[in-house]
Design an enzyme around this catalytic site. Structure first.
Site, mmCIF file in Angstrom:
data_model
loop_
_atom_site.group_PDB
_atom_site.id
_atom_site.type_symbol
_atom_site.label_atom_id
_atom_site.label_comp_id
_atom_site.label_asym_id
_atom_site.label_seq_id
_atom_site.Cartn_x
_atom_site.Cartn_y
_atom_site.Cartn_z
ATOM 1 N N LYS A 1 -1.268 -1.832 -10.053
ATOM 2 C CA LYS A 1 -1.374 -0.639 -9.230
ATOM 3 C C LYS A 1 -2.768 -0.049 -9.421
ATOM 4 O O LYS A 1 -3.177 0.256 -10.541
ATOM 5 C CB LYS A 1 -0.351 0.395 -9.699
ATOM 6 C CG LYS A 1 0.867 0.591 -8.852
ATOM 7 C CD LYS A 1 1.637 1.776 -9.438
ATOM 8 C CE LYS A 1 2.891 2.064 -8.658
ATOM 9 N NZ LYS A 1 3.584 3.249 -9.202
ATOM 10 N N GLY B 1 0.953 5.803 -1.174
ATOM 11 C CA GLY B 1 0.113 6.971 -1.318
ATOM 12 C C GLY B 1 -0.682 6.950 -2.607
ATOM 13 O O GLY B 1 -1.754 7.532 -2.707
ATOM 14 N N PHE B 2 -0.135 6.297 -3.641
ATOM 15 C CA PHE B 2 -0.834 6.140 -4.915
ATOM 16 C C PHE B 2 -2.072 5.277 -4.738
ATOM 17 O O PHE B 2 -3.122 5.518 -5.303
ATOM 18 C CB PHE B 2 0.134 5.488 -5.916
ATOM 19 C CG PHE B 2 -0.435 5.289 -7.300
ATOM 20 C CD1 PHE B 2 -0.080 6.165 -8.311
ATOM 21 C CD2 PHE B 2 -1.289 4.248 -7.597
ATOM 22 C CE1 PHE B 2 -0.582 5.990 -9.593
ATOM 23 C CE2 PHE B 2 -1.788 4.065 -8.860
ATOM 24 C CZ PHE B 2 -1.440 4.956 -9.864
ATOM 25 N N GLY B 3 -1.955 4.255 -3.912
ATOM 26 C CA GLY B 3 -3.029 3.299 -3.722
ATOM 27 C C GLY B 3 -2.452 1.908 -3.537
ATOM 28 O O GLY B 3 -1.235 1.711 -3.526
ATOM 29 N N PRO B 4 -3.287 0.878 -3.421
ATOM 30 C CA PRO B 4 -2.805 -0.485 -3.200
ATOM 31 C C PRO B 4 -2.242 -1.109 -4.469
ATOM 32 O O PRO B 4 -2.565 -0.700 -5.582
ATOM 33 C CB PRO B 4 -4.068 -1.227 -2.738
ATOM 34 C CG PRO B 4 -5.189 -0.474 -3.367
ATOM 35 C CD PRO B 4 -4.767 0.971 -3.394
ATOM 36 N N GLN C 1 0.853 -1.183 0.000
ATOM 37 C CA GLN C 1 0.000 0.000 0.000
ATOM 38 C C GLN C 1 0.886 1.229 0.000
ATOM 39 O O GLN C 1 1.802 1.341 0.800
ATOM 40 C CB GLN C 1 -0.893 0.008 1.256
ATOM 41 C CG GLN C 1 -1.739 1.251 1.422
ATOM 42 C CD GLN C 1 -2.948 1.267 0.502
ATOM 43 O OE1 GLN C 1 -3.548 0.218 0.270
ATOM 44 N NE2 GLN C 1 -3.286 2.426 -0.019
ATOM 45 N N ASP D 1 13.346 10.012 -7.884
ATOM 46 C CA ASP D 1 12.988 9.236 -6.686
ATOM 47 C C ASP D 1 13.722 7.892 -6.688
ATOM 48 O O ASP D 1 13.139 6.858 -6.381
ATOM 49 C CB ASP D 1 11.475 9.022 -6.632
ATOM 50 C CG ASP D 1 11.006 8.627 -5.217
ATOM 51 O OD1 ASP D 1 11.753 8.893 -4.255
ATOM 52 O OD2 ASP D 1 9.915 8.061 -5.083
#
Length: 824
Positions: free
Chosen positions: A535, A517-520, A515, A632
């Site tokens: 994703k 911040g973008f999602g699971p 999980q 990143d």
């Protein structure tokens, strides 16, 4: 008595070496190399010693590939090429002034490295490396005094960097043998020739014999094979600050057996060793066709190997000497049928251009700053001496102000050349165009009538009163509603939401990998057994939509073995999903920072990971269609496949640079503290050097097995500060992870640490480019620059509260990255 037996045993071994020529290690002041003895590199890739060419009794000292079963030696370097020995009395030794020296039977010096003597000449020694590089080293200063890579003969090896000032009158990079039995300097030379643009030339004496076409930053524009294989085998040509040029090449397999040879008949050939055949294979050569010879058809002539005869004049031109041309002698070339107008417009008429498709552009081009192809054409038309132009996307505008020579037509690849002709020459082309258009319109109308009639019959049979939008159209409308254009999806397969629901068992918790911040992220399995990672953008995510859009645009255009592969995406209504290849060994941080799993990463695996990440970053910065700044790069964004091969992932924060752009600025600082460069974290400035900084942090983490942020309660404050402290105290070996057996690879590990420290220097201009980083990592040379203090060693990273700095919003989006995944 024991001492006597030991002495006798030692003398017996010396006798064996002398009698049978076995390799004895390095050449030192006390250890000579006598004909026919040889030295082997550590992994037995190369041999150095005495040899005789085929059909010759002369003796030479050189380097060759250590390949059993080959028809003859593949010699890549010769020391005394113009001064052979005529008997087997030669000796190679370290001379009294510290040079590597070849002596004949009368102790006459035949060849020497001729370097300036130092104060510790007795500590100098020579060795042959597994790259094929012969080096003279100082044991006292650990400096490389001399290396054969700086003095090439006829061969260009992997990890060799050729340098030139670009002037054809200076010493060339490569010089051919005189013939197959004589390695002395031959007729042909090769090197980089820079006038307005850089090209690789082969010269026959003082005359050009072959040229590569201009370097466009990715490939040589006149080499057809590069258009199809630039992703696998790529040259890199860089203009250094002092005006010199450096040329190197990379290979997808990184096999040191791939190399280039300038043959005695003027051919530049790429050779590869084939284990199945047990012999060398020619993978490419510079002169495959008669048209490859420089200027084959003379000025304003075009050469096409598929035509007979191969030479023709450009449209608007005619042979200068019809009799010679008809006889097959095309060297006089062609001249204009109609002279060009003087600058400007005469009687409402002006010169125009005719297109020649898919060509190797003429010699001696000049590059202009131009916004687009139309601007390039206008600049050429406004230049009285401009005879042709071309506009190549990604490289820009090129024009020619002299007679056009060495034009070659390709079946595909190449670029379109626009040659300038008088207005009257365009009239014939206009008439041809009108006829073509008329025929096309008539045929098109006939086809359309037949199609409409067939469509009417089909609709009538089906009793179709109206046409309804199907589900696929609704799907497309959903994408438009999500503000995603067709252009952004042109390189990316679109998947149905239903198929992803089935693959993930309706996004079951048991399939959940992690999980962010973008999602699971879920593990999915399609009906054909293919495993994927899915994703799913969280509807509650404010950050995710922008990152989703960015990742689609960026990674769909990238293809490289060291980047995680995006297989497709899905956008239906509120649902937005990305589908990746599944990486079963999780992310690098899951192994590297877990004491129970760290033992699986021995040094060979770690070194392979370091090299692969650096080559992935090199692809993003220099070799891909786009220049990408990742922003990143960190251990959790390095995913590992079944064989622990790494792949860079998570391009939600990436930015695309223009070809002439060096850095960018942002008010939205995203990334992960500890991996951010100082100029990015504090001022929002990012560039290739900020990615290099992140790579340096990651490299030091791989070597030490510790996170950069794991020193919060220690005096050093960070891994960078800790490494810098150990470096200055001369105790850098303490940085190495105890789980790594460093005895056999100590020099390699120390080189990586030094490269890491060079990459994290505080000021971006002090850091090496990623091209230089790859070269330093993959070289066995230890003479690297001394690093200066890294950034963030004087402040505690964790203490920075993330409040606004200089009016910029600064925060960590570590959660956005899928760094907490399990198997993927």
């Amino acid at each position: 008595m024991v001492y006597v037996h030991t002495l006798l045993l030692f003398l017996s071994w010396v006798w064996v070496f002398d009698q049978f020529g076995l390799a004895r290690g390095d050449i030192t002041t006390a250890r000579f190399l006598r004909d026919p003895e040889t030295l082997e590199s550590r992994e037995a890739n190369f041999k150095f010693g005495f040899f005789s060419p085929v059909n010759s009794t002369n003796r030479y000292v050189g380097i060759w590939y250590n390949k059993e079963g080959a028809d003859q030696l593949e010699v890549v370097w010769v020391a005394n090429r113009d001064n052979p020995l005529n008997d087997s009395s030669g000796v190679i030794r370290i001379s009294g002034n510290g040079n590597l020296q070849l002596l004949d039977g009368q102790n006459n010096s035949i060849w020497s490295t001729n370097v300036t003597a130092n104060n510790e000449v007795n500590s100098n020694f020579a060795q042959i490396l597994d790259t094929g590089n012969l080096v003279l080293l100082s044991n006292a200063s650990e400096n490389t005094m001399w290396q054969s890579f700086d003095h090439p003969t006829n061969s260009f090896l992997l990890r060799m960097v050729l340098t030139s000032d670009g002037n054809a009158s200076t010493k060339p990079m490569l010089t051919s043998w005189k013939n197959a039995s004589n390695p002395s300097n031959g007729l042909f030379t090769a090197g980089i020739y820079h006038r307005r643009l850089s090209e690789f030339f082969i010269w026959d004496g003082d005359r050009p014999y072959w040229r590569s076409g201009p370097w466009d930053g990715r490939l040589f524009m006149g080499v057809r094979a590069m258009y199809y294989s630039a992703q696998d085998v790529g040259f890199r040509l860089e203009n250094e600050n002092d005006g010199t040029f450096s040329l190197s090449f990379s290979s997808a397999s990184q096999s040191v057996t791939e190399h280039y040879v300038l043959t005695y008949d003027g051919m530049l050939t790429q050779r590869e060793w084939e284990d199945d055949r047990g012999d060398w294979n020619v993978a490419w050569q510079s002169l495959q066709f008669e048209c490859d010879v420089y200027g084959k058809c003379g000025e304003f002539g075009s050469c096409n190997s598929n035509n007979s005869p191969i030479c023709s004049c450009l449209r608007g031109f005619e042979p200068r000497n019809n009799q010679e041309w008809s006889a097959g002698n095309w060297s006089d070339g062609c001249i204009r049928r109609t002279p060009l107008l003087q600058c400007g417009t005469v009687g409402g008429r002006e010169d125009g251009f005719l297109r020649l498709r898919n060509v190797k552009v003429p010699d001696n081009a000049a590059r202009l700053e131009s916004d687009d192809e139309g601007d390039c054409q206008r600049q050429c038309l406004g230049n009285c001496s401009c005879s042709a132009y071309t506009y190549n996307f990604g490289f820009g505008c090129m024009i020619w102000s002299e007679n056009l020579i060495d034009i070659q037509e390709f079946a595909s690849a190449g670029v379109d050349l626009f040659t300038r002709v008088a207005h009257s020459e365009l009239a014939g082309e206009t008439n041809k165009w009108k006829v073509t258009v008329a025929v096309t319109v008539i045929l098109g109308t006939a086809v359309l009538v037949v199609f409409l009639y067939s469509l009417w019959r089909w609709l009538h049979r089906r009793h179709a009163g109206k046409i309804t939008l199907n589900k696929e159209s609704n799907w497309h409308n959903n994408m438009v509603g999500a503000r995603l254009s067709d252009a952004e999806f042109q390189d990316l397969p679109l998947m149905k939401f239903e198929s992803l629901v089935l693959a993930t068992d309706n996004f079951s918790e048991s399939k959940k990998l992690g999980q962010g911040g973008f999602g699971p992220v879920y593990k999915g399995t399609f009906e054909d057994g293919q495993e994927v990672a899915v994703k799913r953008l969280s509807r509650a995510s404010g950050q995710g939509q922008q990152e989703f859009m960015n990742e689609v645009v960026v990674i769909s255009k990238l293809q490289n073995r060291n980047l995680v592969r995006l297989l497709g995406c899905c956008v239906e209504g509120e649902e937005k999903l990305l589908v990746y290849e599944y990486m079963p060994n999780k992310s690098l941080d899951a192994l590297l920072f877990d004491p129970s799993n760290r033992e699986h990463l021995d040094w060979k695996k770690r070194f392979n990971i370091i090299k692969a990440i650096s080559r992935g970053l090199l692809y993003l910065h220099r070799d891909s269609r786009l220049r990408i700044i990742h922003r990143d790069l960190k251990a959790s964004n390095i995913l590992l496949d079944n064989d622990l091969n790494p792949k860079i992932s998570d391009f939600g924060m990436a930015r695309i640079f223009e070809s002439n752009q060096d850095q960018g600025d942002t008010k939205r600082i995203v990334g992960t503290y500890g991996y951010m460069s100082p100029e990015y974290a504090m001022e929002g400035r990012f560039s290739e050097k900020s990615d290099v900084y992140s790579f340096g942090v990651l490299l030091l983490e791989i070597v030490s097995g510790r996170r950069n942020s794991s020193f919060k309660d220690e005096e050093s404050m960070s891994l960078l500060g800790h490494a810098w402290k150990l470096w200055n105290e001369g105790d850098i070996l303490s940085l190495i992870d105890p789980a790594v057996s460093a005895l056999d690879f100590q020099a390699e590990i120390l080189r990586c640490i030094q490269v890491g420290l060079l990459s994290v220097q505080e000021f971006p201009e002090d850091r090496p480019s990623i091209t230089t980083v790859v070269s330093m990592i993959e070289s066995e040379i230890t003479d690297l620059p001394r690093p200066t203090q890294p950034g963030f060693t004087q402040r505690r990273i964790a203490s920075w509260n993330g409040t606004q700095q200089n009016g910029r919003d600064c925060y960590s989006v570590n959660g956005v990255s899928i760094s907490s995944l399990g198997g993927r």
